[in-house]
Design an enzyme around this catalytic site. Structure first.
Site, PDB file in Angstrom:
ATOM      1  N   LYS A  12       0.858  -1.184   0.000  1.00 12.76           N
ATOM      2  CA  LYS A  12       0.000   0.000   0.000  1.00 12.76           C
ATOM      3  C   LYS A  12       0.893   1.231   0.000  1.00 12.76           C
ATOM      4  O   LYS A  12       1.669   1.443   0.936  1.00 12.76           O
ATOM      5  CB  LYS A  12      -0.902   0.007   1.238  1.00 12.76           C
ATOM      6  CG  LYS A  12      -2.107   0.922   1.112  1.00 12.76           C
ATOM      7  CD  LYS A  12      -3.086   0.390   0.083  1.00 12.76           C
ATOM      8  CE  LYS A  12      -4.460   1.011   0.217  1.00 12.76           C
ATOM      9  NZ  LYS A  12      -5.411   0.436  -0.763  1.00 12.76           N
ATOM     10  N   THR A  57      -3.760  -5.135   0.619  1.00  9.91           N
ATOM     11  CA  THR A  57      -3.148  -3.825   0.822  1.00  9.91           C
ATOM     12  C   THR A  57      -4.024  -2.945   1.709  1.00  9.91           C
ATOM     13  O   THR A  57      -3.519  -2.105   2.449  1.00  9.91           O
ATOM     14  CB  THR A  57      -2.889  -3.129  -0.522  1.00  9.91           C
ATOM     15  OG1 THR A  57      -4.121  -2.838  -1.171  1.00  9.91           O
ATOM     16  CG2 THR A  57      -2.028  -3.988  -1.423  1.00  9.91           C
ATOM     17  N   ASP A  58      -5.337  -3.138   1.664  1.00 14.16           N
ATOM     18  CA  ASP A  58      -6.222  -2.377   2.544  1.00 14.16           C
ATOM     19  C   ASP A  58      -5.958  -2.717   4.008  1.00 14.16           C
ATOM     20  O   ASP A  58      -6.011  -1.839   4.883  1.00 14.16           O
ATOM     21  CB  ASP A  58      -7.683  -2.664   2.187  1.00 14.16           C
ATOM     22  CG  ASP A  58      -8.638  -1.724   2.896  1.00 14.16           C
ATOM     23  OD1 ASP A  58      -8.599  -0.512   2.609  1.00 14.16           O
ATOM     24  OD2 ASP A  58      -9.419  -2.204   3.751  1.00 14.16           O
ATOM     25  N   PHE A 153      34.254  26.811 -10.710  1.00 10.93           N
ATOM     26  CA  PHE A 153      34.160  25.655 -11.615  1.00 10.93           C
ATOM     27  C   PHE A 153      35.001  25.951 -12.849  1.00 10.93           C
ATOM     28  O   PHE A 153      34.635  26.780 -13.682  1.00 10.93           O
ATOM     29  CB  PHE A 153      32.716  25.367 -12.006  1.00 10.93           C
ATOM     30  CG  PHE A 153      32.542  24.048 -12.722  1.00 10.93           C
ATOM     31  CD1 PHE A 153      32.964  22.869 -12.141  1.00 10.93           C
ATOM     32  CD2 PHE A 153      31.979  23.986 -13.982  1.00 10.93           C
ATOM     33  CE1 PHE A 153      32.811  21.643 -12.790  1.00 10.93           C
ATOM     34  CE2 PHE A 153      31.829  22.780 -14.649  1.00 10.93           C
ATOM     35  CZ  PHE A 153      32.249  21.601 -14.047  1.00 10.93           C
ATOM     36  N   GLN A 213      30.669  18.017  -6.729  1.00 11.29           N
ATOM     37  CA  GLN A 213      31.110  16.693  -6.284  1.00 11.29           C
ATOM     38  C   GLN A 213      31.960  16.800  -5.023  1.00 11.29           C
ATOM     39  O   GLN A 213      31.831  15.995  -4.101  1.00 11.29           O
ATOM     40  CB  GLN A 213      31.900  15.995  -7.390  1.00 11.29           C
ATOM     41  CG  GLN A 213      31.054  15.500  -8.558  1.00 11.29           C
ATOM     42  CD  GLN A 213      30.927  16.529  -9.671  1.00 11.29           C
ATOM     43  OE1 GLN A 213      31.004  17.734  -9.424  1.00 11.29           O
ATOM     44  NE2 GLN A 213      30.728  16.050 -10.898  1.00 11.29           N
ATOM     45  N   ASN A 239      22.116  20.411  -9.365  1.00 15.99           N
ATOM     46  CA  ASN A 239      22.737  21.735  -9.399  1.00 15.99           C
ATOM     47  C   ASN A 239      21.703  22.754  -9.850  1.00 15.99           C
ATOM     48  O   ASN A 239      21.296  22.777 -11.009  1.00 15.99           O
ATOM     49  CB  ASN A 239      23.934  21.723 -10.353  1.00 15.99           C
ATOM     50  CG  ASN A 239      24.891  22.876 -10.089  1.00 15.99           C
ATOM     51  OD1 ASN A 239      24.481  23.934  -9.634  1.00 15.99           O
ATOM     52  ND2 ASN A 239      26.158  22.661 -10.377  1.00 15.99           N
ATOM     53  N   HIS A 241      21.053  25.865 -11.082  1.00 12.92           N
ATOM     54  CA  HIS A 241      21.899  26.857 -11.741  1.00 12.92           C
ATOM     55  C   HIS A 241      21.366  28.285 -11.573  1.00 12.92           C
ATOM     56  O   HIS A 241      20.159  28.528 -11.667  1.00 12.92           O
ATOM     57  CB  HIS A 241      22.000  26.551 -13.235  1.00 12.92           C
ATOM     58  CG  HIS A 241      22.638  25.231 -13.538  1.00 12.92           C
ATOM     59  ND1 HIS A 241      23.947  24.953 -13.241  1.00 12.92           N
ATOM     60  CD2 HIS A 241      22.135  24.100 -14.112  1.00 12.92           C
ATOM     61  CE1 HIS A 241      24.229  23.715 -13.621  1.00 12.92           C
ATOM     62  NE2 HIS A 241      23.150  23.180 -14.145  1.00 12.92           N
TER      63      HIS A 241
END
Length: 286
Positions: A12, A57-58, A153, A213, A239, A241
């Site tokens: 569920k 599932t109930d 970077f 990283q 990322n 940006h």
């Protein structure tokens, strides 16, 4: 063509559960999203439609609600373990249970008044099998963080399709999705959660980043150094940006002050940091 049944499970998904504890005029609230998944001796239901081995599932949904009332809801890891062990130990056809819980935070604004916190969500995934083995993975998702400087970077591979200019000063922003594996049951999951979260925030803020990283590794490394009860951290960090807006057409300078925040496409940085002597993960991450 010959075929056979492969790995399978059922359950569920996303049972919404809110538990209110009424302590006189002061109320306390726990807001959860509970997903349960079971596996075991389930060949017949797939091959012939025989449901004799199946816990509906109930029923799984109702068990979550009933256990919230009978046992209360403390730390989500403990509640998940309670459910997982119940399903395995109460039904002979169920050999493995997986319980995943998201917890949504509310801040108090009065004795019985609350405001929902932002997008960050606390998480856990618990496994328990018929051999008595349990694993606990705690975590968080959508923790949005940003450094307005202290990020570079450059020095990356360049080919005929490269247009990105190198930079020694950029905005670094991400939505952290982190999960960490416990070596065993923990005396206080709440305490370890706060310790790991704080360690990652400190590492993000304190790392002069040459790449996302590098920041990811620093965050995982700090978490492991801070909390001896965990042995592995897995992080996924998109990322987010931020591009400097060209204001020269309007006769204006833009000295790293006005940015366009792009949501797509984005770089997705993923990785794990673990102790050298970390035990085998088994089914913990499944």
């Amino acid at each position: 063509m010959a075929t056979k049944l492969g790995p399978n499970r059922y359950g569920k998904a996303e049972t919404r559960l809110v538990r209110v504890v009424r302590d006189g005029p002061v109320h306390h609230i726990k807001d959860l999203n509970v997903s349960t998944s079971l596996s075991g001796d389930m060949q017949a239901v797939h091959l012939t439609g025989d449901n004799a081995a199946v816990l509906p599932t109930d029923t799984q949904k109702n068990t979550a609600y009933a256990f919230a009332q009978k046992h209360g809801v403390g730390q989500i890891e403990e509640f998940a373990l309670l459910l997982a062990r119940h399903f395995v130990e109460s039904q002979p056809t169920i050999h493995h249970a997986r319980v995943e819980i998201d917890e949504y935070a509310w801040s108090r604004r009065g004795p019985h008044s609350f405001v929902r916190e932002g997008g960050e969500v606390r998480t856990c995934v618990v496994h328990h099998d018929r051999d008595g083995r349990s694993t606990v993975v705690s975590g968080l998702k959508d923790m949005v963080v940003l450094n307005s400087t202290g990020s570079e970077f450059h020095g990356y591979l360049v080919d005929e399709y490269t247009t990105l200019p190198p930079t020694d000063d950029r905005v670094l922003a991400t939505a952290v999705n982190a999960r960490w594996r416990h070596t065993g049951e923990t005396s206080s999951y709440g305490k370890s959660y706060e310790e790991v979260r704080q360690a990652m925030l400190e590492a993000f803020a304190g790392t002069h980043s040459l790449s996302l990283q590098q920041t990811l590794y620093a965050m995982g490394d700090r978490a492991l150094d801070t909390c001896p009860e965990i042995c592995e951290v897995r992080l996924a960090m998109p990322n987010k940006h931020h591009f400097l807006v060209d204001l020269s057409p309007f006769g204006l300078d833009n000295d790293n002050e006005v940015y366009y925040a792009a949501d797509r496409p984005y770089g997705l940085i993923e990785g794990s940091v673990l102790r050298e002597d970390a035990p085998d993960a088994g089914f913990a991450w499944e």
